[in-house]
Design a protein around this motif. Structure first.
Motif, PDB file in Angstrom:
ATOM      1  N   PHE A  67      44.832  44.715  28.795  1.00 57.77           N
ATOM      2  CA  PHE A  67      44.664  45.380  30.090  1.00 57.77           C
ATOM      3  C   PHE A  67      44.315  44.366  31.175  1.00 57.77           C
ATOM      4  N   THR A  68      45.026  44.426  32.293  1.00 61.03           N
ATOM      5  CA  THR A  68      44.749  43.533  33.434  1.00 61.03           C
ATOM      6  C   THR A  68      44.229  44.295  34.645  1.00 61.03           C
ATOM      7  N   SER A  71      44.760  42.955  38.192  1.00 58.72           N
ATOM      8  CA  SER A  71      43.972  41.863  38.782  1.00 58.72           C
ATOM      9  C   SER A  71      44.541  40.514  38.370  1.00 58.72           C
ATOM     10  N   PRO A  72      44.772  39.605  39.317  1.00 60.87           N
ATOM     11  CA  PRO A  72      45.242  38.258  38.972  1.00 60.87           C
ATOM     12  C   PRO A  72      44.255  37.512  38.078  1.00 60.87           C
ATOM     13  N   ALA A  73      42.964  37.839  38.192  1.00 66.36           N
ATOM     14  CA  ALA A  73      41.955  37.147  37.394  1.00 66.36           C
ATOM     15  C   ALA A  73      42.089  37.455  35.910  1.00 66.36           C
ATOM     16  N   LEU A  74      42.735  38.567  35.570  1.00 61.43           N
ATOM     17  CA  LEU A  74      42.909  38.947  34.172  1.00 61.43           C
ATOM     18  C   LEU A  74      44.339  38.727  33.683  1.00 61.43           C
ATOM     19  N   PHE A  75      45.177  38.131  34.526  1.00 60.86           N
ATOM     20  CA  PHE A  75      46.593  38.003  34.178  1.00 60.86           C
ATOM     21  C   PHE A  75      46.796  37.072  32.985  1.00 60.86           C
ATOM     22  N   GLN A  77      44.337  36.065  30.884  1.00 57.43           N
ATOM     23  CA  GLN A  77      43.454  36.433  29.786  1.00 57.43           C
ATOM     24  C   GLN A  77      43.051  37.902  29.923  1.00 57.43           C
ATOM     25  N   PRO A  78      43.969  38.813  29.600  1.00 55.08           N
ATOM     26  CA  PRO A  78      43.660  40.241  29.739  1.00 55.08           C
ATOM     27  C   PRO A  78      42.597  40.684  28.753  1.00 55.08           C
ATOM     28  N   ILE A  79      41.965  41.792  29.087  1.00 53.22           N
ATOM     29  CA  ILE A  79      40.925  42.350  28.232  1.00 53.22           C
ATOM     30  C   ILE A  79      41.571  43.279  27.199  1.00 53.22           C
ATOM     31  N   ARG A  80      41.025  43.315  26.017  1.00 53.08           N
ATOM     32  CA  ARG A  80      41.539  44.220  24.984  1.00 53.08           C
ATOM     33  C   ARG A  80      40.922  45.597  25.178  1.00 53.08           C
ATOM     34  N   ARG A  81      41.769  46.556  25.499  1.00 53.98           N
ATOM     35  CA  ARG A  81      41.309  47.909  25.829  1.00 53.98           C
ATOM     36  C   ARG A  81      41.724  48.897  24.738  1.00 53.98           C
ATOM     37  N   GLU A  82      40.802  49.776  24.383  1.00 57.06           N
ATOM     38  CA  GLU A  82      41.080  50.851  23.431  1.00 57.06           C
ATOM     39  C   GLU A  82      40.710  52.182  24.062  1.00 57.06           C
TER      40      GLU A  82
END
Length: 364
Positions: A67-68, A71-75, A77-82
């Motif tokens: 999940f991003t 946001s460019p800041a998460l592009f 290194q996206p977060i793992r979302r459940e």
């Protein structure tokens, strides 16, 4: 080699022999006799089991992804979302904090830990249904707190800087520590949340700072499922509906810790309700705060629009679109998207109370 210590040992051994504890066969377990908790059966059941856990393989709306949030800041290194649940909307972000960050937060919070309190009318007091210790951390005191606030904003889109949110609260549950079923949002007008003028709690994010060998799950009572502790993950849910009313399905509890030591960190996003008593009263105080001055383009257009509507009781596309664009750039891009849609819905309701307001959102 200390005489006093040896004397104390002999003294306590004598006391133990004189007052032998009851054997396990003579003990009887007794449930609390309080009648205030009507959901005790469901609460205990969910803490012993996981309830009717959402089955991801049966519901395509429940899934895991990288999940991003746009946001460019998460592009990179996206977060793992459940997605845990849709009603209520509950999300688990895996690997939200690092081991080092969790350790530092526990260390910073340790000196300030005090017995946790709950709202009691207009005041706050300790309660038997909440057994834990807590401490509050401010961004100015610790650099890691500022980093976590930024990370929360990236994944949720919410402005979590005070006064729009509370400070980070670190909570420690020892063995037997628990928090019986409760709401995070205020359910009474006399709640201290309103007295402090912080607004109601629109959302909660809970970060697990330590593993727990047994117990400590977060149980959602009416939704009939529980989420076990996942070290370094963050659990997020909305407390309020889009209309600002509390979501009863968010009734939740912190199950007792059986084995281990549970550390958690909470961040509550506050939100002021927008009333619709008159068209000219729709302008929310936060709009004034967000603008550089009371003569900003946003405020000017809002007041001109409301003045026009008050006299004509109608609106045209030429008036409506500039208002939307100003709201969009000044609020939506400033991570105030929930406030943006709330204001928009209130305006539409005041203009056309008998029509479905959500259809007008198709203008976007």
């Amino acid at each position: 080699m200390n005489r006093r210590v040896h004397f104390n040992v002999e003294k306590y051994e004598k006391l133990l022999n004189e007052n032998l504890p009851a054997t396990s066969s003579g003990l009887t377990l007794k449930r609390p006799d309080g009648i205030y908790l009507r959901t005790r059966n469901a609460y205990e059941q969910l803490c012993q089991t996981k309830g009717s856990q959402p089955k991801h393989f049966e519901n395509p709306s429940l899934f895991c992804d990288y999940f991003t949030n746009g946001s460019p800041a998460l592009f990179l290194q996206p977060i793992r979302r459940e997605i845990i649940s849709l009603q209520p909307y509950v999300v688990l972000f895996h690997g939200f904090v690092t081991q080092a960050e969790a350790k530092n937060i526990r260390k910073y919070a340790m000196p300030g830990l005090r017995r946790s309190v709950v709202a009691s009318g207009m005041n706050q007091a300790t309660a038997e249904y909440r057994i834990s210790k807590s401490a509050w951390l401010k961004e100015s005191a610790h650099e890691v707190v500022g980093k976590l606030d930024q990370r929360i904003t990236l994944v949720t889109g919410l402005n979590v800087q005070p006064p729009y949110a509370e400070y980070l609260q670190v909570v420690n549950y020892g063995i037997g520590g628990h928090y019986e079923p409760h709401f995070d949002h205020a359910t009474s007008d006399s709640s201290p949340l309103y007295r402090l003028k912080t607004g109601n709690r629109v959302a909660t994010i809970m970060i697990y700072l330590s593993p727990v060998q047994a117990g400590g799950s977060t149980a959602f009572i009416y939704a009939n499922f529980s989420v076990p502790v996942v070290q370094n993950a963050a659990l997020f849910w909305w407390n309020l509906h889009k209309n600002g009313q509390g979501n009863v399905d968010t009734l939740h509890a912190g199950c007792p810790v059986i084995v281990g030591n549970k550390w958690g960190m909470f961040k509550n996003k506050n939100f002021h309700k927008v009333t619709c008593t008159a068209v000219t009263n729709i302008v929310h105080p936060k709009i004034i705060i967000l603008s550089s001055s009371t003569h900003s383009p946003l405020v000017q257009i809002l007041f001109k629009f409301f003045s026009y509507v008050q006299h004509n009781r109608t609106y045209t596309e030429e008036w409506w679109k500039p208002l939307l664009y100003i709201l969009y750039f000044d609020l939506y891009n400033g991570c105030q998207w929930l406030l943006f849609f709330n204001i928009l819905q209130k305006i539409l309701f005041c203009l056309h109370p008998k029509k479905e307001t959500h259809k007008s959102l198709e203008l976007f």
